[in-house]
Design a protein around this motif. Structure first.
Motif, PDB file in Angstrom:
ATOM      1  N   PRO A  71      10.381  -7.391  -3.365  1.00  0.00           N
ATOM      2  CA  PRO A  71       9.115  -7.948  -3.845  1.00  0.00           C
ATOM      3  C   PRO A  71       8.073  -7.916  -2.726  1.00  0.00           C
ATOM      4  CG  PRO A  71      10.706  -9.708  -3.426  1.00  0.00           C
ATOM      5  CD  PRO A  71      11.458  -8.397  -3.301  1.00  0.00           C
ATOM      6  N   ARG A  72       6.877  -7.588  -3.126  1.00  0.00           N
ATOM      7  CA  ARG A  72       5.818  -7.452  -2.132  1.00  0.00           C
ATOM      8  C   ARG A  72       5.460  -8.813  -1.552  1.00  0.00           C
ATOM      9  NH1 ARG A  72      -0.110  -4.627  -3.078  1.00  0.00           N
ATOM     10  NH2 ARG A  72      -0.803  -4.777  -0.900  1.00  0.00           N
ATOM     11  N   ARG A  73       5.494  -8.900  -0.234  1.00  0.00           N
ATOM     12  CA  ARG A  73       5.169 -10.163   0.431  1.00  0.00           C
ATOM     13  C   ARG A  73       3.666 -10.310   0.584  1.00  0.00           C
ATOM     14  NH1 ARG A  73       9.068 -10.277   5.628  1.00  0.00           N
ATOM     15  NH2 ARG A  73       8.189  -8.184   5.863  1.00  0.00           N
ATOM     16  N   THR A  74       3.207 -11.543   0.472  1.00  0.00           N
ATOM     17  CA  THR A  74       1.780 -11.830   0.639  1.00  0.00           C
ATOM     18  C   THR A  74       1.591 -12.714   1.859  1.00  0.00           C
ATOM     19  OG1 THR A  74       1.931 -13.762  -0.821  1.00  0.00           O
ATOM     20  CG2 THR A  74       1.328 -11.645  -1.825  1.00  0.00           C
ATOM     21  N   ASN A  75       0.461 -12.571   2.488  1.00  0.00           N
ATOM     22  CA  ASN A  75       0.151 -13.393   3.649  1.00  0.00           C
ATOM     23  C   ASN A  75      -0.173 -14.815   3.225  1.00  0.00           C
ATOM     24  OD1 ASN A  75       0.264 -11.483   5.860  1.00  0.00           O
ATOM     25  ND2 ASN A  75      -1.492 -10.478   4.915  1.00  0.00           N
ATOM     26  N   ASP A  86      -7.182 -12.270   8.141  1.00  0.00           N
ATOM     27  CA  ASP A  86      -7.081 -10.822   7.987  1.00  0.00           C
ATOM     28  C   ASP A  86      -5.911 -10.329   8.826  1.00  0.00           C
ATOM     29  OD1 ASP A  86      -7.540  -8.278   7.169  1.00  0.00           O
ATOM     30  OD2 ASP A  86      -9.540  -8.083   8.051  1.00  0.00           O
ATOM     31  N   CYS A  87      -5.353  -9.206   8.380  1.00  0.00           N
ATOM     32  CA  CYS A  87      -4.247  -8.579   9.109  1.00  0.00           C
ATOM     33  C   CYS A  87      -4.365  -7.080   8.906  1.00  0.00           C
ATOM     34  CB  CYS A  87      -2.899  -9.088   8.603  1.00  0.00           C
ATOM     35  SG  CYS A  87      -1.483  -8.344   9.435  1.00  0.00           S
ATOM     36  N   ALA A  88      -4.327  -6.323   9.987  1.00  0.00           N
ATOM     37  CA  ALA A  88      -4.501  -4.878   9.882  1.00  0.00           C
ATOM     38  C   ALA A  88      -3.786  -4.196  11.029  1.00  0.00           C
ATOM     39  CB  ALA A  88      -5.981  -4.511   9.903  1.00  0.00           C
ATOM     40  N   VAL A  89      -3.396  -2.953  10.762  1.00  0.00           N
ATOM     41  CA  VAL A  89      -2.792  -2.093  11.767  1.00  0.00           C
ATOM     42  C   VAL A  89      -3.836  -1.080  12.214  1.00  0.00           C
ATOM     43  CG1 VAL A  89      -0.966  -0.426  12.263  1.00  0.00           C
ATOM     44  CG2 VAL A  89      -0.508  -2.374  10.759  1.00  0.00           C
ATOM     45  N   TYR A  90      -3.963  -0.914  13.527  1.00  0.00           N
ATOM     46  CA  TYR A  90      -4.924   0.022  14.099  1.00  0.00           C
ATOM     47  C   TYR A  90      -4.159   1.114  14.838  1.00  0.00           C
ATOM     48  CZ  TYR A  90      -8.287  -3.620  13.030  1.00  0.00           C
ATOM     49  OH  TYR A  90      -9.049  -4.549  12.375  1.00  0.00           O
ATOM     50  N   VAL A  91      -4.482   2.347  14.512  1.00  0.00           N
ATOM     51  CA  VAL A  91      -3.850   3.506  15.139  1.00  0.00           C
ATOM     52  C   VAL A  91      -4.942   4.350  15.775  1.00  0.00           C
ATOM     53  CG1 VAL A  91      -2.423   5.552  14.793  1.00  0.00           C
ATOM     54  CG2 VAL A  91      -1.989   3.497  13.437  1.00  0.00           C
ATOM     55  N   ALA A  92      -4.830   4.538  17.085  1.00  0.00           N
ATOM     56  CA  ALA A  92      -5.816   5.318  17.840  1.00  0.00           C
ATOM     57  C   ALA A  92      -7.234   4.804  17.607  1.00  0.00           C
ATOM     58  CB  ALA A  92      -5.725   6.803  17.472  1.00  0.00           C
ATOM     59  N   GLY A  93      -7.374   3.487  17.487  1.00  0.00           N
ATOM     60  CA  GLY A  93      -8.692   2.879  17.352  1.00  0.00           C
ATOM     61  C   GLY A  93      -9.219   2.792  15.945  1.00  0.00           C
ATOM     62  N   GLU A  98      -5.856   1.191   9.636  1.00  0.00           N
ATOM     63  CA  GLU A  98      -5.112   1.742   8.517  1.00  0.00           C
ATOM     64  C   GLU A  98      -5.520   1.006   7.239  1.00  0.00           C
ATOM     65  OE1 GLU A  98      -2.297   4.332   8.762  1.00  0.00           O
ATOM     66  OE2 GLU A  98      -3.921   4.596  10.214  1.00  0.00           O
ATOM     67  N   PRO A  99      -5.537   1.691   6.104  1.00  0.00           N
ATOM     68  CA  PRO A  99      -5.959   1.025   4.864  1.00  0.00           C
ATOM     69  C   PRO A  99      -4.986  -0.071   4.453  1.00  0.00           C
ATOM     70  CG  PRO A  99      -5.074   3.220   4.414  1.00  0.00           C
ATOM     71  CD  PRO A  99      -5.199   3.110   5.892  1.00  0.00           C
ATOM     72  N   GLY A 100      -5.520  -1.056   3.724  1.00  0.00           N
ATOM     73  CA  GLY A 100      -4.701  -2.132   3.205  1.00  0.00           C
ATOM     74  C   GLY A 100      -4.684  -3.346   4.116  1.00  0.00           C
ATOM     75  N   ARG A 101      -4.068  -4.411   3.581  1.00  0.00           N
ATOM     76  CA  ARG A 101      -3.900  -5.655   4.335  1.00  0.00           C
ATOM     77  C   ARG A 101      -2.450  -6.090   4.180  1.00  0.00           C
ATOM     78  NH1 ARG A 101      -6.966 -11.383   3.029  1.00  0.00           N
ATOM     79  NH2 ARG A 101      -5.824 -12.638   4.550  1.00  0.00           N
ATOM     80  N   PRO A 102      -1.549  -5.503   4.937  1.00  0.00           N
ATOM     81  CA  PRO A 102      -0.115  -5.780   4.762  1.00  0.00           C
ATOM     82  C   PRO A 102       0.267  -7.163   5.264  1.00  0.00           C
ATOM     83  CG  PRO A 102      -0.472  -4.402   6.674  1.00  0.00           C
ATOM     84  CD  PRO A 102      -1.819  -4.555   6.021  1.00  0.00           C
ATOM     85  N   HIS A 103       1.468  -7.559   4.893  1.00  0.00           N
ATOM     86  CA  HIS A 103       2.034  -8.783   5.449  1.00  0.00           C
ATOM     87  C   HIS A 103       2.189  -8.595   6.958  1.00  0.00           C
ATOM     88  CE1 HIS A 103       5.111 -11.857   6.368  1.00  0.00           C
ATOM     89  NE2 HIS A 103       4.542 -12.516   5.359  1.00  0.00           N
ATOM     90  N   TYR A 104       1.984  -9.666   7.706  1.00  0.00           N
ATOM     91  CA  TYR A 104       1.949  -9.524   9.164  1.00  0.00           C
ATOM     92  C   TYR A 104       3.278  -9.010   9.725  1.00  0.00           C
ATOM     93  CZ  TYR A 104       4.111 -14.204   9.092  1.00  0.00           C
ATOM     94  OH  TYR A 104       4.934 -15.271   8.873  1.00  0.00           O
ATOM     95  N   ALA A 129      -0.536   2.379  18.396  1.00  0.00           N
ATOM     96  CA  ALA A 129      -0.780   1.480  17.273  1.00  0.00           C
ATOM     97  C   ALA A 129      -0.566   0.028  17.707  1.00  0.00           C
ATOM     98  CB  ALA A 129       0.136   1.816  16.101  1.00  0.00           C
ATOM     99  N   PHE A 130      -1.324  -0.860  17.099  1.00  0.00           N
ATOM    100  CA  PHE A 130      -1.125  -2.299  17.298  1.00  0.00           C
ATOM    101  C   PHE A 130      -1.632  -3.021  16.051  1.00  0.00           C
ATOM    102  CE2 PHE A 130      -5.504  -1.842  18.651  1.00  0.00           C
ATOM    103  CZ  PHE A 130      -6.122  -3.026  18.272  1.00  0.00           C
ATOM    104  N   VAL A 131      -1.203  -4.255  15.892  1.00  0.00           N
ATOM    105  CA  VAL A 131      -1.605  -5.067  14.752  1.00  0.00           C
ATOM    106  C   VAL A 131      -2.487  -6.204  15.249  1.00  0.00           C
ATOM    107  CG1 VAL A 131       0.503  -6.468  14.908  1.00  0.00           C
ATOM    108  CG2 VAL A 131      -0.807  -6.454  12.805  1.00  0.00           C
ATOM    109  N   TRP A 132      -3.520  -6.510  14.482  1.00  0.00           N
ATOM    110  CA  TRP A 132      -4.406  -7.639  14.772  1.00  0.00           C
ATOM    111  C   TRP A 132      -4.280  -8.614  13.613  1.00  0.00           C
ATOM    112  CZ3 TRP A 132     -10.439  -7.231  15.698  1.00  0.00           C
ATOM    113  CH2 TRP A 132     -10.949  -8.523  15.937  1.00  0.00           C
ATOM    114  N   LEU A 133      -3.722  -9.774  13.918  1.00  0.00           N
ATOM    115  CA  LEU A 133      -3.543 -10.833  12.933  1.00  0.00           C
ATOM    116  C   LEU A 133      -4.491 -11.974  13.269  1.00  0.00           C
ATOM    117  CD1 LEU A 133      -2.058 -12.276  10.608  1.00  0.00           C
ATOM    118  CD2 LEU A 133      -0.364 -13.025  12.308  1.00  0.00           C
TER     119      LEU A 133
END
Length: 365
Positions: A29-33, A39-46, A49-55, A68-72
């Motif tokens: 089941p898809r997890r929700t924040n 906000d939560c996002a993954v950044y690759v090479a600056g 990435e699309p979407g707002r995944p679970h942290y 890549a890194f994640v900003w929560l």
């Protein structure tokens, strides 16, 4: 789309192709924040990435991706949410407890493999007029946890929203390409920018207060000056301690920001120094205004005392005459005189008018 994303989305795609509304067997089941996640996002090479995944999913993707890194971003998280976030990102118990509290002093320190940067946010509170209880400056906390593949921002208070920071820095992939420290730079730059905006508003308040203090008709209420003084001191406590952490980040011997960001942090430190100078000038000006208003109050009280003393002397002259003629001794001059009553009143009026003119001429009335 990377292999992990395909693996996560493949069961759902199969289910939709077969016309099934229910998820296929074995699909997670898809997890929700939680609500505390802004906000939560993954950044690759600056680039984001699309979407707002679970942290947790975002951190897993960031750990397996290159550059890549994640900003929560969290706003006033509860104990359960912060504990879960701490377990995901490997924060120790002390770091989790600190993230739950507010009222921190700006600082930077190492917590194992994580760097913690604490800042104070500030915002100007609009008000029609300054009163003895007006709130002029509202402050809060922003904590930035920096790891190898994550940047975690925790905000307390209504001020210092970081959504504009994220939107602005996402338009600068060259900065975000520097990794999690780019988030720390963007947050510091935004906080210092807010300090400058608050300082400009305070300057206008000080100008109005200064005009009222030296107004001829009615001076400023001393309680209003004390309230503005308290607000400036609170603002000063939020801004001034940040100078030391920024200087520490510029130390090349310390494991701080990458070389490409040090010049940007230096520019932020210079902007902060200018704001600190302005706040110091405001504090000194307010101190001078308070002393000037106290001197004015002392002069006004002295004038009031002279007026009271003048009227007391006039009343005393009437009391003296009335007291003498009210003794009713058997042998008193003019006691049985036909015009004695009128003469006494005329004497009392003459004394009152004479004393009043003398006091007016001397400036007491």
């Amino acid at each position: 789309m990377d292999r992990i994303q395909w693996r996560e989305r493949l069961p759902g795609l199969v289910g939709r192709l077969l016309g099934r509304d229910r998820p296929v067997a074995g699909e997670r089941p898809r997890r929700t924040n939680p609500d505390a996640v802004v906000d939560c996002a993954v950044y690759v090479a600056g680039r984001r990435e699309p979407g707002r995944p679970h942290y947790a999913d975002a951190y897993a993707r960031a750990r397996h991706g290159r550059r890549a890194f994640v900003w929560l971003g969290l706003h006033e998280p509860g104990a359960a949410v912060m504990a879960a976030v701490g377990r995901t990102f490997g924060l120790d118990e002390a770091a989790v407890e600190q993230a739950l509290a507010d009222g921190h002093r700006p600082t930077v320190r190492r917590l194992g493999d994580v760097t913690l940067l604490v800042l104070r946010s500030a915002g100007y509170v609009e008000h029609g007029e300054l009163t003895a209880t007006s709130e002029v400056v509202d402050t809060g906390d922003v904590l930035v946890f920096l790891g190898d593949r994550f940047a975690l921002t925790v905000r307390h208070g209504a001020t210092g929203a970081l959504a504009p920071v994220r939107e602005a820095v996402q338009r600068r992939p060259d900065v975000l390409a520097q990794g999690p420290w780019a988030v720390a730079y963007a947050v510091c730059a935004r906080m210092v920018e807010l300090y400058g905006e608050v300082a400009e508003h305070l300057e206008r308040d000080l100008e109005r207060v200064e005009e009222s203090v030296f107004a001829r008709e009615h001076g400023a209420d001393i309680q209003h000056l004390y309230q503005l003084k308290r607000e400036v001191v609170e603002f000063k406590r939020a801004v001034l301690p940040l100078s030391a952490p920024l200087r520490a980040l510029l130390d090349p011997s310390d494991a701080g920001p990458p070389t490409a960001l040090r010049s940007r942090f230096a520019a932020v430190a210079d902007d902060l120094a200018r704001v600190v100078e302005r706040i110091g000038a405001y504090d000194e000006l307010l101190t001078s205004l308070v002393q000037s208003r106290l001197a004015q109050l002392a002069v006004e009280q002295n004038d009031d005392m002279r007026k009271i003393a003048s009227w007391a002397a006039i009343a005393a002259s009437q009391t003296a005459v009335a007291g003498v003629y009210g003794m009713n001794f058997a042998h008193m001059p003019e006691l049985h005189w036909r015009y004695g009553y009128g003469g006494a009143l005329l004497l009392m009026a003459t004394l009152a008018v004479t004393l009043h003119r003398l006091f007016r001429r001397s400036g007491w009335l």
